[in-house]
Motif scaffolding. Structure first.
Motif, mmCIF file in Angstrom:
data_model
loop_
_atom_site.group_PDB
_atom_site.id
_atom_site.type_symbol
_atom_site.label_atom_id
_atom_site.label_comp_id
_atom_site.label_asym_id
_atom_site.label_seq_id
_atom_site.Cartn_x
_atom_site.Cartn_y
_atom_site.Cartn_z
ATOM 1 N N TYR A 175 0.859 -1.189 0.000
ATOM 2 C CA TYR A 175 0.000 0.000 0.000
ATOM 3 C C TYR A 175 0.892 1.235 0.000
ATOM 4 N N ILE A 193 -2.272 5.239 4.044
ATOM 5 C CA ILE A 193 -3.277 4.800 5.017
ATOM 6 C C ILE A 193 -4.175 5.985 5.333
ATOM 7 N N SER A 247 -6.544 -1.696 -0.549
ATOM 8 C CA SER A 247 -5.878 -2.961 -0.290
ATOM 9 C C SER A 247 -6.495 -3.693 0.896
ATOM 10 N N ASP A 307 -8.914 1.885 9.675
ATOM 11 C CA ASP A 307 -7.668 2.154 8.971
ATOM 12 C C ASP A 307 -7.809 1.583 7.561
ATOM 13 N N LYS A 366 -6.115 0.991 3.968
ATOM 14 C CA LYS A 366 -4.868 0.951 3.215
ATOM 15 C C LYS A 366 -5.176 1.086 1.727
ATOM 16 N N LYS A 396 5.572 6.727 2.474
ATOM 17 C CA LYS A 396 4.167 6.349 2.578
ATOM 18 C C LYS A 396 3.392 7.491 3.239
ATOM 19 N N THR A 445 0.212 9.026 5.325
ATOM 20 C CA THR A 445 -0.827 8.774 6.317
ATOM 21 C C THR A 445 -1.723 9.995 6.390
#
Length: 228
Positions: free
Chosen positions: A22, A25, A57, A67, A69, A108, A110
């Motif tokens: 992923y 998030i 995902s 949460d 992804k 990544k 968030t």
């Protein structure tokens, strides 16, 4: 005639999902308690976004929220903004270094989405007054006081656990009824199921025989809707 060897392979998306890949998030939390009703409304909204659901995902169901992804950071941003608009929320983004690929750093994303925690149709106590949540926007909530029918527009930042109390569905009931008599701003409504008579305050102009839906709370009745 010829022999053909058939091999099956996962598509690139499924390969990434299976491998737990992923890029972002989206963390969904709420200021007010995160309830099953809110989670159900969120899942319904997410699954309606066809271009978004294909890029998800995994959805982790946590006690404090969800949460999500997402395979694509751009899609994650669209999802976060969509949920913030519809459920009165604020979104905050942050990046974390996840590694280096071909000499390039890979981060990544968030996105923390802080929702208010109300949805249309919620029965609440607002500053001690029984009320119905009629609508939600990104910055405000429309609340109807059932005692008087008064509509209020309350700013998102003015709502918190000190002035909002959720009513458990076991604390009240909804019944279908009709008006058997009207005198001024008061009316007598007869419960179609138990044949019980309730005195109600008229919050709109209605006529004798009108079909209504009543909310019964602590042995007091409120007109919550007019039935067709």
């Amino acid at each position: 005639e010829t022999d053909i060897e058939v091999t099956k392979e996962l598509c690139p998306r499924c390969t990434r999902v299976k491998g737990g890949y992923y890029e972002a998030i989206v963390q969904i939390r709420s200021i007010l308690p995160f309830r099953a009703e809110l989670k159900e409304a969120l899942i319904k909204k997410i699954t309606s976004l066809q271009d978004v659901i294909k890029q998800i995902s995994e959805i982790e169901d946590l006690k404090e929220g969800l949460d999500i992804k997402v395979l694509n950071q751009g899609v994650a941003k669209r999802l976060a903004n969509s949920l913030a608009r519809e459920f009165s929320g604020k979104a905050f983004a942050s990046w974390k270094l996840a590694g280096v690929v071909s000499g390039r750093r890979f981060s990544k994303l968030t996105i923390s989405v802080r929702l208010l925690g109300l949805i249309p149709g919620d029965i609440i106590l607002f500053k001690g007054n029984i009320a119905l949540v009629k609508g939600i926007s990104i910055n405000s909530v429309k609340i109807q006081l059932l005692e008087t029918g008064t509509m209020m527009k309350v700013q998102r930042d003015d709502i918190n656990l000190t002035n909002i109390t959720f009513l458990n569905p076991n604390e009240y009931e909804m019944v279908n009824a009709y008006l058997v008599n009207i005198e001024g701003s008061k009316a007598l409504a007869k419960d179609l199921r138990k044949k019980r008579i309730y005195e109600v305050t008229l919050t709109r102009e209605l006529s004798k025989g009108s079909k209504v839906k009543l909310l019964i709370y602590k042995d007091k009745a409120y007109i919550i809707d007019v039935r067709k």
